[in-house]
Scaffold this motif. Structure first.
Motif, PDB file in Angstrom:
ATOM      1  N   ASN A  97       0.845  -1.193   0.000  1.00  0.00           N
ATOM      2  CA  ASN A  97       0.000   0.000   0.000  1.00  0.00           C
ATOM      3  C   ASN A  97       0.880   1.243   0.000  1.00  0.00           C
ATOM      4  O   ASN A  97       2.116   1.164  -0.024  1.00  0.00           O
ATOM      5  CB  ASN A  97      -0.988  -0.011   1.172  1.00  0.00           C
ATOM      6  CG  ASN A  97      -0.288  -0.014   2.523  1.00  0.00           C
ATOM      7  OD1 ASN A  97       0.896   0.332   2.628  1.00  0.00           O
ATOM      8  ND2 ASN A  97      -1.012  -0.397   3.561  1.00  0.00           N
ATOM      9  N   SER A  98       0.258   2.382   0.054  1.00  0.00           N
ATOM     10  CA  SER A  98       0.995   3.648  -0.051  1.00  0.00           C
ATOM     11  C   SER A  98       1.876   3.911   1.162  1.00  0.00           C
ATOM     12  O   SER A  98       2.751   4.779   1.125  1.00  0.00           O
ATOM     13  CB  SER A  98       0.011   4.808  -0.240  1.00  0.00           C
ATOM     14  OG  SER A  98      -0.893   4.882   0.867  1.00  0.00           O
ATOM     15  N   PHE A  99       1.650   3.203   2.262  1.00  0.00           N
ATOM     16  CA  PHE A  99       2.478   3.385   3.451  1.00  0.00           C
ATOM     17  C   PHE A  99       3.709   2.479   3.441  1.00  0.00           C
ATOM     18  O   PHE A  99       4.505   2.501   4.372  1.00  0.00           O
ATOM     19  CB  PHE A  99       1.664   3.102   4.715  1.00  0.00           C
ATOM     20  CG  PHE A  99       0.427   3.941   4.828  1.00  0.00           C
ATOM     21  CD1 PHE A  99       0.514   5.310   5.081  1.00  0.00           C
ATOM     22  CD2 PHE A  99      -0.829   3.386   4.657  1.00  0.00           C
ATOM     23  CE1 PHE A  99      -0.627   6.088   5.171  1.00  0.00           C
ATOM     24  CE2 PHE A  99      -1.971   4.157   4.758  1.00  0.00           C
ATOM     25  CZ  PHE A  99      -1.873   5.518   5.007  1.00  0.00           C
ATOM     26  N   GLY A 100       3.849   1.638   2.418  1.00  0.00           N
ATOM     27  CA  GLY A 100       4.968   0.706   2.358  1.00  0.00           C
ATOM     28  C   GLY A 100       4.703  -0.596   3.084  1.00  0.00           C
ATOM     29  O   GLY A 100       5.629  -1.396   3.282  1.00  0.00           O
ATOM     30  N   ASP A 101       3.446  -0.828   3.510  1.00  0.00           N
ATOM     31  CA  ASP A 101       3.122  -2.101   4.154  1.00  0.00           C
ATOM     32  C   ASP A 101       3.026  -3.206   3.114  1.00  0.00           C
ATOM     33  O   ASP A 101       2.730  -2.969   1.932  1.00  0.00           O
ATOM     34  CB  ASP A 101       1.787  -1.998   4.898  1.00  0.00           C
ATOM     35  CG  ASP A 101       1.812  -0.898   5.951  1.00  0.00           C
ATOM     36  OD1 ASP A 101       2.860  -0.699   6.576  1.00  0.00           O
ATOM     37  OD2 ASP A 101       0.758  -0.237   6.122  1.00  0.00           O
ATOM     38  N   ILE A 102       3.238  -4.419   3.565  1.00  0.00           N
ATOM     39  CA  ILE A 102       3.229  -5.581   2.667  1.00  0.00           C
ATOM     40  C   ILE A 102       2.222  -6.582   3.206  1.00  0.00           C
ATOM     41  O   ILE A 102       2.341  -7.050   4.349  1.00  0.00           O
ATOM     42  CB  ILE A 102       4.633  -6.226   2.576  1.00  0.00           C
ATOM     43  CG1 ILE A 102       5.666  -5.213   2.077  1.00  0.00           C
ATOM     44  CG2 ILE A 102       4.590  -7.451   1.667  1.00  0.00           C
ATOM     45  CD1 ILE A 102       7.097  -5.693   2.180  1.00  0.00           C
ATOM     46  N   LEU A 103       1.258  -6.940   2.391  1.00  0.00           N
ATOM     47  CA  LEU A 103       0.262  -7.938   2.762  1.00  0.00           C
ATOM     48  C   LEU A 103       0.684  -9.295   2.214  1.00  0.00           C
ATOM     49  O   LEU A 103       0.908  -9.452   1.011  1.00  0.00           O
ATOM     50  CB  LEU A 103      -1.114  -7.563   2.203  1.00  0.00           C
ATOM     51  CG  LEU A 103      -2.232  -8.597   2.446  1.00  0.00           C
ATOM     52  CD1 LEU A 103      -2.533  -8.736   3.934  1.00  0.00           C
ATOM     53  CD2 LEU A 103      -3.492  -8.228   1.658  1.00  0.00           C
ATOM     54  N   LEU A 104       0.798 -10.277   3.113  1.00  0.00           N
ATOM     55  CA  LEU A 104       1.072 -11.663   2.737  1.00  0.00           C
ATOM     56  C   LEU A 104      -0.058 -12.497   3.342  1.00  0.00           C
ATOM     57  O   LEU A 104      -0.031 -12.834   4.521  1.00  0.00           O
ATOM     58  CB  LEU A 104       2.430 -12.122   3.273  1.00  0.00           C
ATOM     59  CG  LEU A 104       3.642 -11.292   2.829  1.00  0.00           C
ATOM     60  CD1 LEU A 104       4.910 -11.802   3.502  1.00  0.00           C
ATOM     61  CD2 LEU A 104       3.803 -11.318   1.309  1.00  0.00           C
ATOM     62  N   ALA A 105      -1.051 -12.793   2.545  1.00  0.00           N
ATOM     63  CA  ALA A 105      -2.255 -13.433   3.064  1.00  0.00           C
ATOM     64  C   ALA A 105      -2.780 -14.420   2.042  1.00  0.00           C
ATOM     65  O   ALA A 105      -2.197 -14.623   0.972  1.00  0.00           O
ATOM     66  CB  ALA A 105      -3.313 -12.386   3.401  1.00  0.00           C
ATOM     67  N   GLY A 106      -3.911 -15.038   2.389  1.00  0.00           N
ATOM     68  CA  GLY A 106      -4.491 -15.992   1.461  1.00  0.00           C
ATOM     69  C   GLY A 106      -5.617 -16.775   2.096  1.00  0.00           C
ATOM     70  O   GLY A 106      -6.101 -16.445   3.194  1.00  0.00           O
TER      71      GLY A 106
END
Length: 798
Positions: free
Chosen positions: A139-148
């Protein structure tokens, strides 16, 4: 946890610099990602600088066991890569964020589903994710989503990130490459991907460990994946369940009508069930339901035919099968009825059955129910041509397409090794990817790739397992790039020559026109001696390239066990036929010592198996028989044969000694090599008279086809030990496996060959080719004929 066999380094750079194409023999670029789905890179994100980080890993307040494992794996491997340990926090540890700004080295890894993940990744519908689907987003904050998907998707997303973004490679259950990057900046693709195959099983011995199976994204029945790593699909019975459900020892005495009727007689020996018998169906269903109640975690139960033929031919069964044009008619009708009853109590359980051998052809009108899974088997096929292409596998293609039109759920049981002899070269690598794509194209959702599950070493088993696992996860992946990546990363500088060798034998097999079954006793039908010698020189260079690196040298040697054993097994043939092909066969100074050293090496690698379902006793029998074959090979020059009317000083002839012949069933006592002073070189093969198996044979090699002599007169030197004065002593012949008939056949009677002296038996004149083999068998008269012996086979050019 892993041995770092090269040195810690940036793997992606290495992967991009070299590699050779197995399929076409040329260079090809390597993709950065194994996922061929649409994915776009975002701006670079810094994870660590100088071994330090401000990034964190965030979980839900009450994460699932799989999400906790995913976070732990991410933390562990990022620490190995950067030296920095990212703290694992939960949502309750995160203050109200309010307005945020992207900050370098401050990214939050959102692992799995959580209120935070839903808030900051609102475009992801966490409740609608498909089975095993993964999501990688920034996202724009530099967060990384690792999900599923909740079953194991978050863990698979972490593994995808570690592989595709960080360069981690898990080659085997004990070998991995983890890059050393204290300064780690990554490009994370915005990716959402769901595999088309929901059941993925690569059936190799090294693949069964739970952690490695999870990292390979395999989830099959035999993969020992624990719930913390996402668990695995659980079957009841798995396959061939008719007799486990209706055991003959319990039921046949009172209910013979429940079993196959063959030629008007009910039998349970090597037979099936009578699938139109209503009382049997009720009992089988009752037993199946009892098993399901005892195994609440199972989502599949196999209701499938025994591993033999002899289906029921009673009037009721025959009428249905005749109308449906296939024995699958009675099978699917029966399984549908069982599945309907099971569904009432277990609506989420699938009933699996086989389309196998006599049931492979789909029925004309009967369709499987929605809770029935049909598993088509490829056992009869040729694996040198893709299953969806070429002339050799047309019937399989038609059957596969037929089932895909009528079945909602298809599984495939595919055979990716040589079950007769795991430790021989098997040139099927080029068809692995197109076959998987063919299955998926025809609506297959589960794939069992049956490989060398009993061996720890063999014909590039580590590479095969790695590539097959990647292709099952993503059938659209570039297989050439996968082979390049594995060979370059795992074998280092030996990769180019190893690939040249594999291209050479695959080209040879294709050109030969061989029907490459998954049961092949020898390579002689497709691999000529000249090519074998060419490969010896190629592989000498491969070995030399890693001679100063013990780790790589061991990897190369383990992969080449199949070639080394094959070369020794065919050494006598090579020496015998060299003169007819203008081939210089590289001399093995001491064949007996060489084969002993090879067996010692294989056992040092914890390998005590060479074929399907073979235990230590079978291995010991094979080893003893093989060592005996090499004992004294070429040490005692054979005496010149004597045949009336033949001057062996003026004719072209070939002497095929006992050590060049194969003995089937040596571990069962069907035959053995013995000292025999009457034999031409002091050695012979002895077969006891208590069986009639074609236990001794010799496969005529391709090299005989290129000899200038086109016809050969065959003579077999044999004798017997008998107390009888007459009757059959033995049978001999030349069988053509392509024409499926004997080109030569002789019954030899006791008076012709009884005693200590060997006698020449005339088998006639024949044009020989690589589809033919010589065979001989005892008479199964143990009280009259105690043993038969074969010393040699003589071929005289006409």
């Amino acid at each position: 946890m892993y041995t770092d066999h090269f040195h810690r380094r940036t793997m992606l750079k290495t992967f991009a610099t070299t590699g050779f194409c197995l399929m076409a023999g040329g260079l090809s670029p390597l993709p950065r990602s194994h996922i061929a789905a649409a994915a776009q890179d975002t701006t670079p994100l810094t994870i660590a600088k100088g071994g330090k980080t401000g990034c964190r890993i965030l979980l839900a307040d009450e994460p699932t066991p799989v999400e906790q494992t995913a976070a732990n794996e991410l933390q562990s491997f990022l620490k190995q890569i950067t030296g920095a340990e990212l703290p694992i926090i939960t949502a309750k540890n995160v203050p109200v964020l309010g307005k945020r700004a992207a900050m370098e080295d401050q990214s939050i890894f959102c692992v799995g589903d959580s209120p935070f993940a839903r808030q900051y990744f609102p475009d992801v519908d966490f409740d609608a994710l498909a089975y095993d689907e993964i999501v990688l987003k920034t996202n724009s904050f530099g967060d990384i989503l690792l999900a599923g998907h909740s079953q194991r998707g978050s863990l698979y997303a972490v593994y995808t990130f570690l592989e595709d973004c960080c360069g981690v490679r898990w080659w085997s259950s004990t070998e991995a490459d983890v890059p050393n990057q204290p300064n780690l900046t990554v490009m994370v693709p915005n990716l959402q991907y769901a595999p088309k195959l929901i059941y993925r099983e690569s059936f190799y011995r090294d693949a069964f460990g739970g952690e490695f199976a999870a990292r390979s994204k395999c989830n099959g029945f035999h993969d020992r994946v624990t719930p913390a790593f996402g668990d695995h699909h659980q079957f009841i019975y798995f396959v061939h369940s008719f007799y486990p459900l209706i055991p003959p020892e319990k039921y046949f005495g009172e209910h013979p009508e429940w079993f196959s009727e063959i030629d008007g007689k009910r039998t349970h020996e090597n037979a099936q069930l009578c699938l139109t018998n209503e009382e049997m169906r009720k009992e089988l269903t009752k037993n199946a339901l009892a098993e399901l109640r005892k195994n609440p975690g199972a989502k599949f139960i196999s209701i499938s035919q025994n591993d033999c033929h002899n289906c029921c031919t009673c009037p009721k069964c025959k009428a249905i099968d005749d109308a449906e044009g296939s024995h699958a008619g009675t099978l699917i009708q029966f399984v549908n009825q069982v599945a309907e009853d099971i569904e009432k109590e277990f609506p989420d359980v699938f009933v699996e059955t086989l389309a196998y051998q006599y049931t492979r052809k789909p029925p004309k009108t009967i369709k499987p129910r929605d809770n029935v899974v049909v598993r088509l088997c490829t056992i009869e096929c040729s694996f040198v041509q893709p299953l969806g292409e070429g002339e050799q596998n047309i019937s399989l293609k038609e059957d596969m397409e037929g089932w895909s039109r009528i079945a909602k759920n298809l599984f495939v049981w595919d055979y990716v090794t040589n079950f007769t002899h795991y430790l021989l070269p098997h040139p099927n690598m080029r068809v692995l990817a197109p076959n998987i794509r063919f299955f998926v194209k025809n609506h297959t959702i589960g794939l069992f790739e049956q490989g060398d599950c009993f061996t720890s070493i063999g014909d590039f088993v580590t590479a095969r397992n790695w590539v097959i696992s990647k292709l099952m996860w993503n059938p659209d992946a570039d297989e050439e790039a996968l082979w390049n990546e594995f060979f370059t990363g795992y074998y280092g500088p030996a990769a180019p020559k190893l690939r040249e060798y594999l291209n050479t034998i695959h080209d040879e097999a294709t050109a030969s026109g061989v029907y490459l079954r998954c049961y092949m006793g020898t390579t002689s039908s497709w691999l000529g001696i000249p090519t074998l010698e060419k490969c010896t020189k190629i592989l000498d260079e491969a070995r030399a390239s890693v001679a100063d690196n013990p780790v790589l040298a061991l990897r190369v040697r383990r992969a080449l066990v199949a070639f080394d054993l094959n070369r020794l097994l065919r050494y006598a043939e090579g020496r015998t036929f060299a003169a007819f092909t203008d081939t210089q066969v590289e001399k093995v100074e001491n064949p007996s010592a060489a084969i002993q050293e090879l067996f010692d090496f294989m056992e040092s690698q914890d390998n005590f198996s060479y074929r399907e379902s073979s235990g230590r006793e079978v291995w010991d029998g094979y080893k003893t028989s093989t060592l005996r074959m090499f004992d004294g090979m070429f040490e005692n020059p054979a005496k010149q044969p004597k045949i009336e009317g033949v001057d062996f000083n003026t004719v072209s002839w070939i002497d095929i000694q006992d050590y060049a012949m194969d003995i089937a069933g040596a571990e069962r006592g069907w035959g053995s090599r013995v000292d025999d002073s009457a034999a031409s070189d002091g050695r012979a093969i002895r077969m006891p008279g208590d069986h009639f198996e074609w236990a001794t044979s010799f496969n005529f090699p391709k090299s005989i086809e290129s000899a200038p002599e086109k016809k050969w007169h065959l003579w077999a030197s044999v004798r017997c030990e008998a107390t009888a004065n007459d009757g059959k002593a033995m049978e001999l012949g030349v069988y053509d496996s392509e024409q499926k008939k004997n080109e030569a056949y002789r019954v030899v009677n006791v008076p012709e060959i009884n005693g200590l002296e060997y006698h020449m038996v005339d088998l006639g004149v024949h044009s020989l080719n690589a589809t033919m083999y010589f065979w001989c068998a005892p008479p199964k008269r143990p009280n009259e004929v105690q043993a038969v012996y074969i010393d040699r086979l003589i071929l005289i050019a006409e």
